[in-house]
Structures are given as structure tokens and as C-alpha cells.
Enzyme design. Structure first.
Site, PDB file in Angstrom:
ATOM      1  N   SER A 180       0.834  -1.214   0.000  1.00  0.00           N
ATOM      2  CA  SER A 180       0.000   0.000   0.000  1.00  0.00           C
ATOM      3  C   SER A 180       0.863   1.257   0.000  1.00  0.00           C
ATOM      4  CB  SER A 180      -0.890   0.033   1.242  1.00  0.00           C
ATOM      5  OG  SER A 180      -1.754  -1.075   1.259  1.00  0.00           O
TER       6      SER A 180
HETATM    7  N1  SAH Z   1       0.030  -4.979   4.336  1.00  0.00           N
HETATM    8  C1  SAH Z   1       0.628  -5.480   3.123  1.00  0.00           C
HETATM    9  C2  SAH Z   1      -0.323  -5.332   1.986  1.00  0.00           C
HETATM   10  C3  SAH Z   1      -0.273  -6.510   1.085  1.00  0.00           C
HETATM   11  S1  SAH Z   1      -1.626  -6.625  -0.073  1.00  0.00           S
HETATM   12  C4  SAH Z   1       1.980  -4.819   2.893  1.00  0.00           C
HETATM   13  O1  SAH Z   1       2.324  -3.915   3.668  1.00  0.00           O
HETATM   14  O2  SAH Z   1       2.717  -5.192   1.978  1.00  0.00           O
HETATM   15  C5  SAH Z   1      -2.752  -7.680   0.795  1.00  0.00           C
HETATM   16  C6  SAH Z   1      -2.240  -9.036   1.189  1.00  0.00           C
HETATM   17  O3  SAH Z   1      -3.355  -9.767   1.703  1.00  0.00           O
HETATM   18  C7  SAH Z   1      -1.694  -9.875   0.039  1.00  0.00           C
HETATM   19  O4  SAH Z   1      -0.404 -10.295   0.352  1.00  0.00           O
HETATM   20  C8  SAH Z   1      -2.651 -11.052  -0.042  1.00  0.00           C
HETATM   21  O5  SAH Z   1      -2.036 -12.268  -0.421  1.00  0.00           O
HETATM   22  C9  SAH Z   1      -3.187 -11.117   1.380  1.00  0.00           C
HETATM   23  N2  SAH Z   1      -4.455 -11.810   1.540  1.00  0.00           N
HETATM   24  C10 SAH Z   1      -5.563 -11.759   0.753  1.00  0.00           C
HETATM   25  N3  SAH Z   1      -6.528 -12.557   1.241  1.00  0.00           N
HETATM   26  C11 SAH Z   1      -6.022 -13.138   2.376  1.00  0.00           C
HETATM   27  C12 SAH Z   1      -6.522 -14.073   3.311  1.00  0.00           C
HETATM   28  N4  SAH Z   1      -7.745 -14.594   3.235  1.00  0.00           N
HETATM   29  N5  SAH Z   1      -5.718 -14.436   4.336  1.00  0.00           N
HETATM   30  C13 SAH Z   1      -4.470 -13.934   4.460  1.00  0.00           C
HETATM   31  N6  SAH Z   1      -3.933 -13.061   3.597  1.00  0.00           N
HETATM   32  C14 SAH Z   1      -4.698 -12.656   2.566  1.00  0.00           C
END
Ligand code: SAH
Length: 226
Positions: free
Chosen positions: A75
Site C-alpha cells: 500500500s
Molecule cells: N500490508 C501489506 C499489503 C499486502 S496486499 C503490505 O504492507 O505489503 C494484501 C495481502 O493480503 C496480500 O499479500 C494477499 O495475499 C493477502 N491476503 C488476501 N486474502 C487473504 C486471506 N484470506 N488471508 C491472508 N492473507 C490474505
């Protein structure tokens, strides 16, 4: 990817990964309305560029989200700051994050809250984040490869649950893992597919849902990818 031999150099920061670049990012965040000094302080101190592929590291402090592979994104700094500020408003002791991704949001939270749990569904991202967080000594963050839709039952209840991927309906399981007065912060899609940063405040068996601002996140998906 950063090789361990390169890490000391990258940690020191040169050019676009330097302290001055971070200070500029934080000044911008303050202008954009982030007021929590604790949040601004850790974002000024922590190396966001280490959470990106080396080819993208020079863009780490730009006001933009960036790809981290597997169709996922880190993000933009403003979003991380805003969500961290919302978490810190609750003065939480125990926080659960769903969507570790690169681990950057996890690192920022780990510096501010006593105990942190974070779940990721994609093995490759989970592993890389774990390595970075170990190197940066974020020892109070516990990571797990799992479908975050199930929360982290053994560690519940949490004062705050934070989702960094967009849900299409309120995740009842996660609400049930909140403490009596706990708060969940999540991007939530409306029936038109527009995403809203949303705060769900539990009070005993009830919960109150408050819509904050429009946002854009990758979707919350089911299952684990090994
Ligand atoms: N906070 C992260 C944002 C990553 S984008 C950062 O700072 O980089 C969102 C993330 O959520 C992705 O890595 C995706 O794989 C994960 N995600 C999506 N659905 C999920 C679920 N049901 N359980 C765990 N992770 C999930």
C-alpha cells in the site's frame, strides 16, 4: 530480492533510500493529515525500501502503491499511516493483521504495539516477510501461513483486527475474535464494488459499523497458496 550481503548497505541507505528521502515522505504524510507523532516517527525510521524488490527499491518513498509479486501490492505510505493511526487510536495491546504481504505494515505495527499476529495466504510472501522481519528484529510479530478468514483462534481475543485486503462482506469469524470492546479496521466493498475503509466497533454482542473514506485494495481471497 535483497541478498543478505547487500542488506547492511541497503540499511544504511543511499540516494533514494536515504533518511532524507524518508523525512520528505513523512513531511508529506503530515501535510496529508496524519497527525499521530508515533506513526510519523516509526515511518521516518523504518526502511520501507527493504520491503520491495531491489529493482523497485528506489521508488519506495513515493506516494504510490507498488507491486510485490503474485498480483499483490504494498500500500502507499499514506494508506499505511492512516490505518496505523486508526489502530493506535484504540491503544491496543493485542493486534491481528490479515494480509502480511511484504511485511512493511507488519513492521510499522510491531514497533508500536506490544503483541502482534499477522496472517498471509501466499507462502512465498509469507516467507520473505518472515525473513525481513527477523532481520529487522521485529520479534513481537508472530506470522502464520493460513487463510486469514479464519483469524487466529488460539491467540484471540484481539483489541484490534486489521485487514489489508478488501472484504466483500463483514467477516463474522474475525468479529468473534475481537475483545468485548474491540475494533476491526478493514476495506469493505459495497454492492457497487466501491471500497470503503470501514471501522467495526464491537460492544458485547452488538457491533457498530462506520464507513470512513474511499480506498483501493486487492481482494481478500480464500485458501492458501503453497
Ligand atoms: N500490508 C501489506 C499489503 C499486502 S496486499 C503490505 O504492507 O505489503 C494484501 C495481502 O493480503 C496480500 O499479500 C494477499 O495475499 C493477502 N491476503 C488476501 N486474502 C487473504 C486471506 N484470506 N488471508 C491472508 N492473507 C490474505
Amino acid at each position: 530480492m535483497h541478498s543478505p550481503e547487500r542488506l547492511p548497505e541497503l540499511l544504511r541507505g543511499v540516494g533514494m533510500t536515504s533518511q532524507r528521502t524518508r523525512d520528505r515522505m513523512v513531511a508529506r504524510l503530515a501535510k496529508q493529515g496524519i497527525t499521530d507523532e508515533r506513526v510519523l516517527g516509526v515511518m521516518a525510521a523504518e526502511p520501507r525500501h527493504l520491503f520491495l524488490d531491489e529493482a523497485l527499491a528506489h521508488r519506495a518513498y513515493e506516494d504510490t502503491s507498488l507491486p510485490i509479486g503474485h498480483g499483490q501490492t504494498l500500500s502507499q505510505p499514506w494508506m499505511v499511516a492512516r490505518m496505523t493511526e486508526l489502530v493506535m487510536n484504540e491503544a491496543p495491546r493485542r493486534v491481528l493483521e490479515i494480509g502480511t504481504g511484504s511485511g512493511y505494515q507488519t513492521l510499522i505495527l510491531s514497533r508500536l504495539v506490544p503483541e502482534l499476529w499477522s496472517v498471509e495466504r501466499i507462502n512465498a510472501l509469507h516467507h520473505l516477510a518472515a525473513k525481513r522481519l527477523r532481520l529487522l528484529k521485529a520479534h513481537n510479530a508472530r506470522l502464520r501461513l493460513a487463510d486469514g478468514g479464519h483469524g487466529w483462534q488460539e491467540a484471540a481475543p484481539f483489541d484490534v483486527v486489521l485487514l489489508t485486503a478488501c472484504a466483500h462482506e463483514l467477516p463474522e469469524v474475525l468479529i468473534s475474535q475481537l475483545s468485548e470492546e474491540g475494533v476491526m479496521i478493514l476495506p469493505l466493498a459495497d454492492p457497487n464494488g466501491e471500497q470503503w475503509l470501514t471501522r467495526v466497533r464491537r460492544s458485547g454482542t452488538q457491533h457498530d459499523v462506520q464507513r470512513l473514506e474511499r480506498v483501493r485494495f486487492v481482494p481478500l481471497l480464500q485458501g492458501v497458496i503453497r
